[in-house]
Design a protein around this motif. Structure first.
Motif, PDB file in Angstrom:
ATOM      1  N   MET A 356     -78.736 -24.163  21.627  1.00 52.69           N
ATOM      2  CA  MET A 356     -78.323 -24.845  20.219  1.00 52.69           C
ATOM      3  C   MET A 356     -78.892 -26.174  19.889  1.00 52.69           C
ATOM      4  O   MET A 356     -79.396 -26.350  18.805  1.00 52.69           O
ATOM      5  N   GLY A 357     -79.158 -26.856  20.989  1.00 59.25           N
ATOM      6  CA  GLY A 357     -79.886 -28.201  20.833  1.00 59.25           C
ATOM      7  C   GLY A 357     -81.240 -28.020  20.191  1.00 59.25           C
ATOM      8  O   GLY A 357     -81.629 -28.642  19.167  1.00 59.25           O
ATOM      9  N   LYS A 361     -82.490 -28.935  16.148  1.00 59.77           N
ATOM     10  CA  LYS A 361     -83.754 -29.599  16.004  1.00 59.77           C
ATOM     11  C   LYS A 361     -84.605 -29.113  15.039  1.00 59.77           C
ATOM     12  O   LYS A 361     -85.094 -29.615  13.980  1.00 59.77           O
ATOM     13  N   ASP A 362     -84.814 -27.771  15.328  1.00 61.90           N
ATOM     14  CA  ASP A 362     -85.696 -26.794  14.359  1.00 61.90           C
ATOM     15  C   ASP A 362     -85.025 -26.972  13.092  1.00 61.90           C
ATOM     16  O   ASP A 362     -85.837 -27.150  11.641  1.00 61.90           O
ATOM     17  N   ALA A 363     -83.731 -26.621  12.816  1.00 59.20           N
ATOM     18  CA  ALA A 363     -83.036 -26.534  11.644  1.00 59.20           C
ATOM     19  C   ALA A 363     -82.999 -27.741  10.921  1.00 59.20           C
ATOM     20  O   ALA A 363     -83.480 -27.917   9.418  1.00 59.20           O
ATOM     21  N   MET A 364     -83.020 -28.865  11.454  1.00 64.10           N
ATOM     22  CA  MET A 364     -83.126 -30.568  11.009  1.00 64.10           C
ATOM     23  C   MET A 364     -84.557 -30.593  10.575  1.00 64.10           C
ATOM     24  O   MET A 364     -84.576 -31.455   9.637  1.00 64.10           O
ATOM     25  N   GLY A 371     -80.521 -34.587  14.045  1.00 70.27           N
ATOM     26  CA  GLY A 371     -79.227 -34.054  14.930  1.00 70.27           C
ATOM     27  C   GLY A 371     -79.899 -33.486  16.504  1.00 70.27           C
ATOM     28  O   GLY A 371     -81.155 -33.400  16.309  1.00 70.27           O
ATOM     29  N   GLY A 372     -79.005 -33.297  16.842  1.00 69.14           N
ATOM     30  CA  GLY A 372     -79.611 -32.430  18.311  1.00 69.14           C
ATOM     31  C   GLY A 372     -78.063 -32.405  19.362  1.00 69.14           C
ATOM     32  O   GLY A 372     -77.056 -32.489  18.523  1.00 69.14           O
ATOM     33  N   GLY A 373     -78.398 -31.957  20.568  1.00 69.35           N
ATOM     34  CA  GLY A 373     -77.107 -31.682  21.217  1.00 69.35           C
ATOM     35  C   GLY A 373     -77.676 -30.981  22.538  1.00 69.35           C
ATOM     36  O   GLY A 373     -78.745 -31.041  23.024  1.00 69.35           O
ATOM     37  N   GLN A 379     -75.062 -30.958  16.908  1.00 74.22           N
ATOM     38  CA  GLN A 379     -74.702 -31.212  15.795  1.00 74.22           C
ATOM     39  C   GLN A 379     -75.692 -31.840  14.726  1.00 74.22           C
ATOM     40  O   GLN A 379     -76.617 -32.514  15.564  1.00 74.22           O
ATOM     41  N   GLY A 380     -75.708 -31.727  13.444  1.00 79.57           N
ATOM     42  CA  GLY A 380     -76.883 -32.500  12.636  1.00 79.57           C
ATOM     43  C   GLY A 380     -76.195 -32.877  11.534  1.00 79.57           C
ATOM     44  O   GLY A 380     -75.383 -32.267  10.748  1.00 79.57           O
TER      45      GLY A 380
END
Ligand SMILES: [Zn+2]
Length: 406
Positions: A356-357, A361-364, A371-373, A379-380
């Motif tokens: 998920m992390g 990162k890719d989505a952000m 964001g990250g996790g 979360q972002g």
């Protein structure tokens, strides 16, 4: 040396003098007179302002400074020639205010000595209020109120305040509250009848009644002891007026009496705390309900749930993500909220192969947020109001598509 007329009369606002020196000081015109009623900044008291008139021409005095050699420099709005006869007028309203604050400080400092043996180590006169620093480990509110009461009693008694000049050796025998660090010649003593005797070069009232009143304000710990803020005379009236206006406005909001404002605020804080708790409980219930509905609607293994909530905030989608991934079946939740700061939450039931992390990162990177996790929860956030929420939804669906085919 300039003859200091204010030494003998703090209520002398008009005087005649002669210019004995005039020069440019960093672009300002500096004037030395043979005699002056203008008080220079010293001993915690702020300088006077006013006017010099020479041959019908008016020049403003904006600052007055005390020189080590005994000269007083008047910083003026324009130059004057040496030898010019001038008429000086001191701004009487400002001077009266300074006289009230300054003599008020003598009375207050003496009150702290008499009651609690707390010496004053420094005095500052500001534009709005004044402070003294007391050499003490602590000062209670009750002690401060006692000192305030004694000081105001001394004011009400209208004790005479007299000035006298005494040789240093004689002054040492008199038990002064404060002796100046270095002194040559006679000491100028300010005597508040049977209450305070101290050496001071400032301007003072004729009798304590002219101080009007003393109002203590903030008390705070400082490095050298305790700092006490106070206001005297008309400043005390202005401050009390401002306090009352503020309190009346607050009471108006509660439709209560001003003295009930603290109780009303306590009540309202308690109410908002319990309303917050109730809201959180409802939000949890809603998240539980939404989670059950979304799981029932979604097939596949893992069940990939993609949902954008334009009217919900980050807290709701975090709760929902927890509910969705708390069960036994493999679930991946890709959620976004639009209320407040647009937020994305990605979560999976622990033990699956996706990260998920990394997905966050890719989505952000695509959406322009941060964001990250961890592998299971990320979360972002996107900049408020920025970006197109349609882009967010499209990104969620693209990610979901990669998860389902992999
Ligand atoms: Zn003084």
């Amino acid at each position: 040396m300039t003859d200091r007329l204010y030494y003998h009369n703090s209520f002398l606002y008009d005087f005649d003098a002669r210019v004995v020196e005039a020069f440019d000081s960093n672009g300002r015109s500096a004037i030395v007179l043979d005699r002056t009623a203008f008080y220079p900044t010293s001993g915690g008291q702020v300088h006077d302002v006013g006017m010099l008139t020479a041959a019908g021409q008016q020049i403003a005095i904006t600052e007055v400074a005390d020189e080590e050699d005994g000269r007083i420099l008047h910083f003026a709005s324009g130059p004057l020639a040496v030898g010019t006869q001038v008429h000086g007028s001191v701004d009487a309203v400002r001077r009266r205010d300074h006289v009230q604050q300054h003599t008020g400080q003598h009375v207050l400092s003496a009150a702290f000595i008499r009651l609690f043996n707390m010496p004053t180590v420094s005095f500052h006169m500001g534009e709005e209020s004044c402070t003294i620093d007391l050499e003490t480990a602590g000062l209670s509110v009750a002690q401060a109120q006692k000192a305030e009461l004694l000081a105001n009693e001394v004011i009400a008694e209208d004790r005479p305040v007299s000035i006298r000049f005494v040789p240093l050796e004689e002054a040492r025998q008199l038990g002064l509250r404060k002796l100046p660090p270095k002194q040559t010649g006679d000491l100028r003593l300010i005597d508040i009848s049977d209450f305070d005797l101290t050496a001071c070069g400032g301007t003072h009232v004729r009798a304590t009644g002219q101080i009007g009143s003393i109002l203590l304000r903030k008390i705070e710990k400082v490095k050298q002891g305790v700092r006490v803020e106070f206001v005297c005379g008309l400043r005390a009236v202005n401050t009390a007026r401002r306090d009352y206006t503020t309190l009346t406005e607050a009471a108006g909001l509660y439709s209560s009496h001003i003295y009930d404002v603290p109780e009303q605020i306590r009540k309202s804080l308690a109410e908002s705390k319990s309303a917050g708790k109730a809201q959180h409980k409802l939000l949890e219930e809603l998240a539980q309900f939404s989670s059950e509905r979304l799981l029932a609607q979604t097939a596949g293994s893992p069940q990939v749930i993609t949902q954008f909530f334009p009217d919900r905030d980050a807290l709701f989608i975090k709760l929902l993500a927890q509910k969705l991934t708390a069960g036994k079946s493999a679930v991946i939740a890709l959620l976004a909220s639009g209320a407040g700061q647009p937020t994305l939450v990605f979560a999976q039931t622990p033990g699956q192969k996706s990260n998920m992390g990394q997905l966050m990162k890719d989505a952000m990177a695509q959406l322009g947020g941060r964001g990250g996790g961890s592998a299971d929860m990320a979360q972002g956030g996107l900049p408020s109001g920025a970006g197109n929420m349609a882009d967010v939804e499209r990104t969620l669906h693209l990610i979901a598509a990669t998860l389902q085919t992999s």
